[in-house]
Design an enzyme around this catalytic site. Structure first.
Site, PDB file in Angstrom:
ATOM      1  N   GLU B  29       6.645  77.889 -14.869  1.00  0.00           N
ATOM      2  CA  GLU B  29       6.520  78.677 -13.649  1.00  0.00           C
ATOM      3  C   GLU B  29       5.531  79.826 -13.857  1.00  0.00           C
ATOM      4  OE1 GLU B  29      10.669  79.645 -13.035  1.00  0.00           O
ATOM      5  OE2 GLU B  29      11.175  77.518 -13.113  1.00  0.00           O
ATOM      6  N   GLU B  60      13.769  74.158 -13.574  1.00  0.00           N
ATOM      7  CA  GLU B  60      13.767  74.159 -15.032  1.00  0.00           C
ATOM      8  C   GLU B  60      14.116  72.784 -15.595  1.00  0.00           C
ATOM      9  OE1 GLU B  60      15.086  76.496 -13.079  1.00  0.00           O
ATOM     10  OE2 GLU B  60      13.830  78.233 -13.549  1.00  0.00           O
ATOM     11  N   GLN B  82      10.947  80.841 -17.677  1.00  0.00           N
ATOM     12  CA  GLN B  82      10.470  82.202 -17.407  1.00  0.00           C
ATOM     13  C   GLN B  82      11.317  83.288 -18.069  1.00  0.00           C
ATOM     14  OE1 GLN B  82       9.766  83.895 -13.206  1.00  0.00           O
ATOM     15  NE2 GLN B  82       7.832  82.993 -13.856  1.00  0.00           N
ATOM     16  N   ALA B  84      15.105  83.337 -20.604  1.00  0.00           N
ATOM     17  CA  ALA B  84      16.142  82.488 -21.207  1.00  0.00           C
ATOM     18  C   ALA B  84      17.346  82.374 -20.280  1.00  0.00           C
ATOM     19  CB  ALA B  84      16.564  83.062 -22.562  1.00  0.00           C
ATOM     20  N   ASP B  85      17.598  83.406 -19.501  1.00  0.00           N
ATOM     21  CA  ASP B  85      18.699  83.420 -18.541  1.00  0.00           C
ATOM     22  C   ASP B  85      18.574  82.286 -17.518  1.00  0.00           C
ATOM     23  OD1 ASP B  85      19.328  86.778 -18.785  1.00  0.00           O
ATOM     24  OD2 ASP B  85      17.372  86.023 -19.330  1.00  0.00           O
ATOM     25  N   HIS B 129      18.226  89.014 -16.804  1.00  0.00           N
ATOM     26  CA  HIS B 129      16.935  89.111 -17.500  1.00  0.00           C
ATOM     27  C   HIS B 129      17.143  89.680 -18.893  1.00  0.00           C
ATOM     28  CE1 HIS B 129      15.968  89.446 -13.157  1.00  0.00           C
ATOM     29  NE2 HIS B 129      14.943  88.716 -13.460  1.00  0.00           N
TER      30      HIS B 129
HETATM   31  C1  LIG Z   1      16.645  79.797 -12.109  1.00  0.00           C
HETATM   32  C2  LIG Z   1      15.542  80.809 -11.996  1.00  0.00           C
HETATM   33  N1  LIG Z   1      14.308  80.469 -12.380  1.00  0.00           N
HETATM   34  C3  LIG Z   1      13.304  81.369 -12.336  1.00  0.00           C
HETATM   35  C4  LIG Z   1      13.528  82.641 -11.878  1.00  0.00           C
HETATM   36  C5  LIG Z   1      12.397  83.683 -11.873  1.00  0.00           C
HETATM   37  N2  LIG Z   1      11.950  83.995 -10.507  1.00  0.00           N
HETATM   38  C6  LIG Z   1      12.464  85.039  -9.820  1.00  0.00           C
HETATM   39  S1  LIG Z   1      11.856  85.129  -8.255  1.00  0.00           S
HETATM   40  C7  LIG Z   1      10.874  83.774  -8.490  1.00  0.00           C
HETATM   41  C8  LIG Z   1      10.016  83.278  -7.367  1.00  0.00           C
HETATM   42  C9  LIG Z   1      10.814  82.812  -6.179  1.00  0.00           C
HETATM   43  O1  LIG Z   1       9.953  82.514  -5.118  1.00  0.00           O
HETATM   44  P1  LIG Z   1      10.518  82.182  -3.673  1.00  0.00           P
HETATM   45  O2  LIG Z   1      11.695  81.286  -3.779  1.00  0.00           O
HETATM   46  O3  LIG Z   1       9.369  81.675  -2.859  1.00  0.00           O
HETATM   47  O4  LIG Z   1      11.058  83.552  -3.086  1.00  0.00           O
HETATM   48  P2  LIG Z   1      10.243  84.878  -2.725  1.00  0.00           P
HETATM   49  O5  LIG Z   1      10.208  85.705  -3.964  1.00  0.00           O
HETATM   50  O6  LIG Z   1       8.901  84.471  -2.260  1.00  0.00           O
HETATM   51  O7  LIG Z   1      11.035  85.550  -1.665  1.00  0.00           O
HETATM   52  C10 LIG Z   1      11.014  83.277  -9.787  1.00  0.00           C
HETATM   53  C11 LIG Z   1      10.281  82.112 -10.333  1.00  0.00           C
HETATM   54  C12 LIG Z   1      14.839  82.945 -11.477  1.00  0.00           C
HETATM   55  N3  LIG Z   1      15.151  84.152 -10.989  1.00  0.00           N
HETATM   56  N4  LIG Z   1      15.815  82.019 -11.536  1.00  0.00           N
END
Ligand SMILES: Cc1ncc(C[n+]2csc(CCOP(=O)(O)OP(=O)(O)O)c2C)c(N)n1
Ligand SMILES: Cc1ncc(C[n+]2csc(CCOP(=O)(O)OP(=O)(O)O)c2C)c(N)n1
Ligand SMILES: [Mg+2]
Ligand SMILES: [Mg+2]
Lengths: 410, 337, 410, 337
Positions: B29, B60, B82, B84-85, B129
């Protein structure tokens, strides 16, 4: 909103349960030959209807009709029949071997033989299947030796998997057959990854993932479709809808979507639905999808409509949850019978030659079984060694495993 | 020799391996165009093309599942989770698939993948995190688990991981990305450039998996630590004046028991430090192992200093973090026992 | 098949990256009022087109037009504008508070205010949202006190979540707002489960799940759709497509499907696509879907087309991966501006009253902030206690946690 | 008093709780009409209706995720994962959601769910029908983990689990479903009806969580065991003639350290037995804890007898299974130390 009605949970139930008489006369089955055959580069949104119909080639009279017919030579059809017969004979013998205590477990694919057998014929050497436990037909059609398969079933001294795996969890890279997992659905994104790798390397080989109707509910089904859709991976995503997932009818996994093929529409993946008990139809649809993949046009989803005629496994007794007669009543018939009839109609085959072929195939399977049993069965004769348990956990055995192996006395 | 931060060292390891081996592909990601939220893959897409380094959908299980398929084909994917959590959705593919593939197929297929993930707390990341899930990997036979503590090791270990024919979990203590951290959050941050282990050779070199490193020789007690806790232990030794022998395990599985046993037989006392929750943490395995192998040498109970058995809190982060004070107290307790 | 072409991996890229000039003039946006409004009990297969269009009410002239218009009273529209303004002012203050070091982290929803604010107005008390981190509008529209929200952001001595959670991860059962998780997607099947529970109990309350475009790729998205489809759960499944998932453009999650709404088609779930920057359109579509759920007609999927105008979070700088001007160029405009213009066209509002309202709202937010800061901020003043860390891990603290708390000195 | 198999006792616990509390709902794969592949929910759909007991799609994350949503609503779901080996897809919902919900929402929401799963080997189920993942739960704060070893406990513990306001992982040793099993696979199976603990009271009663049971008092050494291993330990005691005190832990978390410490202080020797892989297994935590709490009482190293660090093999099942011989040898080793 006090005027709102009480909500109610909707829990789908199959039409027939033990004690009721299965009757599929209300089910509409499209006529053989009635579904169009679009060019392989048609845009997915122009063929959405194909996910809600059933592509069929063999009609009731045993003729091959319509735009999907005529893909196979006479020899190929005869070979296909023989492969299916071999699969069925193999299943029968291994089922019996389990009942005789020669192994712990077995799973038949009775009624579903056409799917794996015809699909495998449409692949090229080097292509890779990511199968479930019910695609023994792929291996047999690819010429993997029956003896090797049986040695796996028996976990004996010649078991290619060294006694480690549950019976039927074959693996043969050389035959384009990825190691089967007990965890449902995991192979689907793996198939997509393999196909992506082939694309990354500029190769020409493609992959095929396999999954059951019930297992489409698993999350990895989604992972696979997301990645396949995004990277246009050269992969065929096969769904074998045999109506049952152990005791659970397909309506629980399918929900309101009408068909499993329709799942592809959420991803812009072309989706076809095919009569899985119709060997030429399966072959033609497989060819179509494989050509798409090979021409870098991306993934295709195929739902094979079939019926799990036998129990889920040797641990299962379906009479507890479905009418015994349901299999007989099932409207798409038996794949072996249907191809046999087609060949008879084409005057390439006869009941006599069929009976003879049954005997030949059985003899071949029995001979293989004898040979396999000379290397041991689960509880008697030569065996996979306990020492082998410690091997292949890692490429090289680390010190702690060496210590444990010693402690175990091997 | 150039000095690098841990981020730069990790980026460099990717670069070296992508240049050496066409089969190395990198994805995850935000890993492609942007180069990762911690920038560990910055510039790789630009250098090696979208075919070799790309962004993935947020899934994931799909990241690890496709990596396994690619590895079965013959590639060597190095993928990023992105944080480990967020590895839990991939846990089935890691445990049931990557870890088992070679064994269940009797070496017909294998999954030489590297799965990198930033781990640990100390950045006010709160419960999702900050986690340190190493024990969830060390319990899984078939996986190797690595935790580097400095730029030099990070690069050398990551190169080893990518080259290893087994699946490797590569846990990167995010609190160390930009500088060594001894737990004194109230003091200014020291950058890597001031630390000798930020001198990272150019090009290819390896640090072998399965070999611990004695980071501070000492006679009074043995400290088993990894990642951020190595620096916390160093601070505790300095502050208590206790002559601790600090072992940076580097690889948790396979574990370098030779180095551990030699040290405990010498010091006869052992403190284990980690950031993860205590119960069934990797410290339990370390304690059990030391007890099994050194029982007759031990003069005091083995003590574990760990995160508490609670989610990693946001505001109370420093009450959770096993800092130099708690570690120092453990040193004293073990010396007094 | 040596004649097959070399395969190639397809990796989607956004049209514009830093250094290029964003130009959306080629994008066709359906005219406001042009999309039909079917009865809520229409069969899903008859409204598939609604997943590929955009339902819009406010036209360029600021008029509300077409079959989805006219759902809101003048008072409701004025209240809606004020709520959106409050959300924006709140975001601005908290963003600044983070920059001032009063907290560790913040996430704005700039440009997306209409979605949560209008949706919340369509719900009834007792209904339950399962939000992501970008739906602060739900809480503010439901009347949850700003001071409480800010105390959470500051992790201070009055933080309702006792300092445990990352800022913005609010929870308020009383306001129909489920505890936010850091793990993307997990709330989606939970929303379905809550809705199923309501159906099991014969209740009238419904649930709403929320997810971002990027997070639809997560497996739990699939789990939710499978269960919602099978049990016809009274749930609204909302997808906020703000075009970006941190640095990743929506094409990576969406792949070949054209729209995110289309995902519903694989499940027979009616799917609507709506202009997320159009307050009346969002409200009307929400009402439609909520009525379906309330009448036990099952789930609805809604894709809100919008744009994440600000950074992903305070940890992010979007100028590294998208052109700075993209937000301005984005063709659906700003939701606050658009509703303001509509109210001016309706002669219910004026630039002067707007300026005055901006000042009022800001004063309200500043007053709340003062009060909140009197209970401390992350690094100064009264704080959540370390003792609290050990509470609520279980309903009652087990002995090992009591021992650890003691060891920790609390 | 009626005698029941463990399957019948588990079924009965469901029945009792569904009758007492309308909010108890039961679901999972094949759990509804058919009553589960091990028949632990047989007849419940017929008795309580499809609203209260139903089949689900094959999606473990969906099963646990919807259960959490239902629990947040106010129900008390008791769900089945068909085999513990298939819990991994649900692991994120268990760890990140069920376990954390009360804490992260400061008691605003909670997830009182019970997640049942058949566990352990001994039925030639090979690597994906034999696993014992208890350590993957005990490391997760916020989850309670229970492993019954007999029909009486199974019913009483399951009722307690369903009534508990916290999420409970309920691991059912499938090798014990139809009879106690001492590891002597070569001997005929003894049915439950021959065992006193198959006398199961009708109706409601509880066995409290967090309380171990001394299954065999003894003076020579302490055995910490649970599930199937309780019987293996009994067999080893009988066969070696060593006067082992066998503790059936019943609940792994919260752990009954009082009972453990009292016993080890008495016997001064400790053997830990489990079927899961050794490294980072729950035995590591037990060993570390005993060592911490009883260091000065121990006269011999604590010994772990466990499954090997390999996948559970099919044909070599009995070479993997820590049977009475291996356990007996450990007894001797500990006595001789
Ligand atoms: C299971 C998981 N994987 C990765 C992340 C890291 N992460 C946090 S926000 C995000 C992007 C999410 O994008 P979107 O669903 O489009 O929502 P937006 O932030 O645009 O509102 C990522 C990859 C996470 N929080 N949880
Ligand atoms: C992750 C996981 N969950 C549950 C199971 C148990 N299980 C084995 S087969 C099966 C049914 C699968 O049905 P389907 O996908 O329709 O395939 P079929 O058996 O009909 O070929 C189930 C639930 C499993 N093996 N893996
Ligand atoms: Mg099936
Ligand atoms: Mg987004």
């Amino acid at each position: 909103m006090t005027s709102a009605p009480s909500l109610r949970l909707h829990v789908p139930e199959p039409e027939f349960r033990p004690g009721t008489k299965p009757d599929f006369s209300g089910v509409t089955i499209p006529h053989a030959g009635s579904v169009r055959r679009p060019p392989v580069d048609t845009a997915p949104e122009e063929i959405r209807d194909l996910a809600y119909s059933i592509i069929r080639v063999l009609n009731r009279a045993g003729e091959a009709v319509g735009p999907w017919a005529g893909e196979l030579s006479d020899e190929a059809l005869l070979a296909g029949l023989r492969t299916m017969m071999k699969v069925r004979a193999y299943d029968a013998r291994m089922q019996m071997a389990q009942r005789q205590g020669k192994t712990s477990f077995y799973m038949q694919c009775t009624g579903e033989e056409a799917i794996a057998c015809a699909f495998q014929m449409a692949l090229e050497p080097g292509d890779m299947n990511f199968p479930t436990y019910r695609q023994q037909g792929l291996l047999i059609a690819s010429g993997y030796p029956l003896v090797d398969m049986m040695c796996q079933i028996y976990s004996n001294s010649r078991d290619p998997l060294k006694g480690r795996q549950l019976p039927v969890m074959y693996s043969s890279k050389a035959h384009g057959f990825f190691s089967i997992s007990g965890n449902l659905g995991t192979q689907y994104p793996q198939a997509v990854g393999w196909a992506m790798a082939s694309a990354i390397k500029g190769d020409t080989r493609i992959a095929a993932g396999w999954i059951g109707d019930g297992s489409t509910a698993e999350s990895d089904f989604h992972s696979a479709l997301v990645f396949a859709s995004t990277y246009k991976a050269p992969v065929i995503l096969n769904i074998v809808n045999n109506q049952w997932a152990i005791s659970t009818f397909q309506g629980i996994a399918r929900g309101g979507s009408g068909t499993f093929a329709a799942r592809g529409h959420g991803f812009g993946i072309p989706a076809l639905r095919v009569d899985g008990n119709d060997y030429p139809a399966v072959y033609a649809v497989a060819k179509w999808a494989i050509e798409r993949a090979r021409r870098n046009l991306g993934p295709t989803l195929i739902e094979y409509v079939t019926y799990r005629a036998a129990a889920h496994s040797t641990s299962d007794d379906p009479s507890a949850y479905r009418p015994k007669e349901e299999s007989e009543a099932w409207p798409l018939g038996d794949p072996v019978e249907r191809l046999k009839n087609h060949l008879i109609v084409k005057q390439l085959w006869s009941d006599e030659r069929h009976a003879q072929a049954v005997a030949e195939v059985e003899a071949e399977v029995i001979a293989a079984q004898k040979e396999a049993e000379s290397f041991g069965t689960l509880h008697t004769g030569p065996k996979a060694s306990g020492r082998d348990m410690f091997v292949d956990v890692f490429k090289e055995m680390p010190p702690h495993l060496r210590r444990q192996r010693q402690e175990a006395g091997y | 020799m150039p000095t690098m931060s841990m981020i730069e060292a990790i980026r460099d390891a990717h670069d070296v391996m992508m240049a050496r081996d066409d089969n190395v592909v990198v994805f995850g990601e935000d890993v492609g165009y942007f180069g990762g939220v911690f920038r560990c893959t910055r510039g790789l897409q630009q250098k090696y093309g979208r075919n070799r380094c790309f962004d993935t959908p947020i899934n994931e299980s799909g990241i690890v599942g496709t990596a396994i398929g690619m590895a079965a084909y013959g590639l060597r994917p190095c993928v990023e989770i992105q944080f480990a959590d967020y590895m839990y959705p991939a846990y089935d593919q890691l445990v049931s698939e990557a870890a088992r593939l070679r064994h269940r197929s009797a070496n017909d297929f294998s999954a030489p993948i590297t799965v990198r993930m930033p781990t640990g707390g100390g950045i006010f990341g709160a419960q999702t995190h900050s986690q340190s899930p190493e024990a969830l990997f060390t319990h899984v036979c078939g996986l190797k688990t690595v935790v580097p503590s400095n730029p030099y090791d990070a690069k050398g270990l990551l190169i080893s991981a990518i080259e290893t024919d087994d699946p490797v979990i590569f846990l990167e203590p995010k609190r160390l990305y930009n500088g060594p951290f001894d737990g004194h959050h109230e003091r200014p941050v020291v950058p890597w450039s001031k630390h000798p282990l930020s001198e990272v050779p150019e090009g290819y070199y390896t640090v072998p998996l399965g070999v611990a490193s004695v980071r501070r020789p000492g006679a009074a007690l043995t400290v088993l630590a990894y990642g951020t806790m190595v620096y916390v232990a160093e601070a505790a030794a300095a502050e208590t004046g206790i002559d601790a022998e600090i072992i940076d395990l580097r690889t948790l599985l396979p574990l370098d028991t030779d180095t551990i046993v030699a040290s405990v037989e010498k010091t006869r006392r052992c403190v284990i430090v980690h950031e993860a929750t205590r119960t069934s943490g990797f410290g339990a395995e370390l304690s059990a192992t030391v007890q099994e192998l050194c029982f007759y040498h031990l003069e005091a109970p083995i003590v574990r200093v760990t995160g508490w058995d609670t989610p990693y809190p946001h505001a109370q982060e420093w009450a959770y973090f096993p800092g130099p004070q708690r570690v120092g107290e453990a040193f004293r307790r073990v010396m007094e026992a």
